[in-house]
Design a protein around this motif. Structure first.
Motif, PDB file in Angstrom:
ATOM      1  N   TRP A 193       0.827  -1.211   0.000  1.00  0.00           N
ATOM      2  CA  TRP A 193       0.000   0.000   0.000  1.00  0.00           C
ATOM      3  C   TRP A 193       0.862   1.263   0.000  1.00  0.00           C
ATOM      4  O   TRP A 193       0.470   2.285  -0.551  1.00  0.00           O
ATOM      5  N   GLY A 194       2.041   1.165   0.607  1.00  0.00           N
ATOM      6  CA  GLY A 194       2.914   2.337   0.708  1.00  0.00           C
ATOM      7  C   GLY A 194       4.143   2.265  -0.183  1.00  0.00           C
ATOM      8  O   GLY A 194       5.100   3.015   0.032  1.00  0.00           O
ATOM      9  N   VAL A 195       4.117   1.391  -1.190  1.00  0.00           N
ATOM     10  CA  VAL A 195       5.259   1.216  -2.093  1.00  0.00           C
ATOM     11  C   VAL A 195       4.950   1.891  -3.429  1.00  0.00           C
ATOM     12  O   VAL A 195       3.832   1.756  -3.952  1.00  0.00           O
ATOM     13  N   PRO A 196       5.904   2.612  -4.026  1.00  0.00           N
ATOM     14  CA  PRO A 196       5.673   3.213  -5.343  1.00  0.00           C
ATOM     15  C   PRO A 196       5.229   2.180  -6.379  1.00  0.00           C
ATOM     16  O   PRO A 196       5.677   1.036  -6.359  1.00  0.00           O
ATOM     17  N   ALA A 197       4.360   2.605  -7.279  1.00  0.00           N
ATOM     18  CA  ALA A 197       3.793   1.682  -8.265  1.00  0.00           C
ATOM     19  C   ALA A 197       4.864   1.036  -9.142  1.00  0.00           C
ATOM     20  O   ALA A 197       4.717  -0.111  -9.578  1.00  0.00           O
TER      21      ALA A 197
END
Length: 255
Positions: A193-197
């Motif tokens: 959820w908090g990781v860059p795409a």
């Protein structure tokens, strides 16, 4: 400049080179992922072999647990003997994951600082399907709403499912292992959820290349085992059943 900064610059340079060549940041990340998977294939091949051996050992592992249900120490001793006899290394599957972690972390940091490196994040997308590879799923959901976050959610679900798919393809997977991997998938959803795409894109592509490689390796190893079994059957001595004829007592001559 430290070694890690040099490594980060190297990752950025490679991705940027592929971007200049193909014109898309997402495709550039995919190319880098494919090349990296090819480089570590000799190591992952050992991991696949180790996993295949573990699957073959599952019935014997189950027998050990049934034989010594109230003696965990004896179970562990017998399992270690089994590993030694089969030349199985339980830690062999960890190395490919450890090798990927520096790339994972470096890509995370490169994408977070991409605006500083190129002056903008406009156009840092995957053919418009994923509009911005530098933002996280959480950011898109909070700032743009449900519709905009759908492509990111799909990548996130693929990210979490990448842990479960190899396990579901195993026929003799232990129930406790399935539960543990299910929990890990939920943890990955939270983490992703908090990781860059762009990092999710890397992990998705890397994971599913790994799944394909593992299945192809498993098919080859199964065919090899079947061939060896047939060869063993061919040279196995034929047991001939001989019916013994009961000898009748010879009549005694009268004197």
């Amino acid at each position: 400049m430290g070694a890690w900064d040099i490594f980060l610059d190297g990752i950025f340079w490679v991705i940027h080179w592929f971007y200049d060549w193909c014109g898309d940041w997402g495709l550039a990340i995919i190319f880098v992922t494919i090349i990296f998977r090819m480089l570590i294939y000799p190591i992952t091949r050992k991991q696949f072999k180790s996993t295949y051996q573990m699957q073959k050992l599952q019935p014997k592992m189950k027998e050990i647990k049934e034989k010594y249900p109230d003696d965990p120490q004896r179970q562990q001793q017998e399992q270690m003997k089994l590993y030694k006899e089969a030349k199985f290394n339980p830690l062999a599957g960890c190395l490919p994951m450890l090798l990927q972690m520096p790339i994972f972390i470096a890509l995370f940091q490169v994408l977070r600082t991409l605006e500083e490196r190129i002056g903008t994040t406009e156009g840092v997308s995957f053919y418009g399907i994923v509009p911005d590879l530098t933002v996280t799923t959480g950011q898109v959901f909070a700032e743009q709403g449900v519709i905009a976050v759908i492509p990111y959610i799909i990548m996130l679900l693929l990210f979490a499912a990448s842990l479960m798919i190899p396990l579901l393809l195993q026929k003799n997977a232990d129930k406790n292992t399935k539960v543990m991997m299910g929990i890990m998938s939920v943890v990955m959803l939270w983490f992703g959820w908090g990781v860059p795409a762009g990092v999710l894109l890397y992990w998705d592509v890397s994971s599913y290349i790994g799944v394909a490689q593992q299945q192809l390796s498993r098919i080859r190893m199964q065919k090899k085992d079947e061939k060896e079994e047939k060869e063993m059957e061919a040279v196995k001595p034929v047991k001939v059943e001989v019916d013994r004829v009961e000898r009748k007592a010879r009549p005694k001559k009268k004197r």
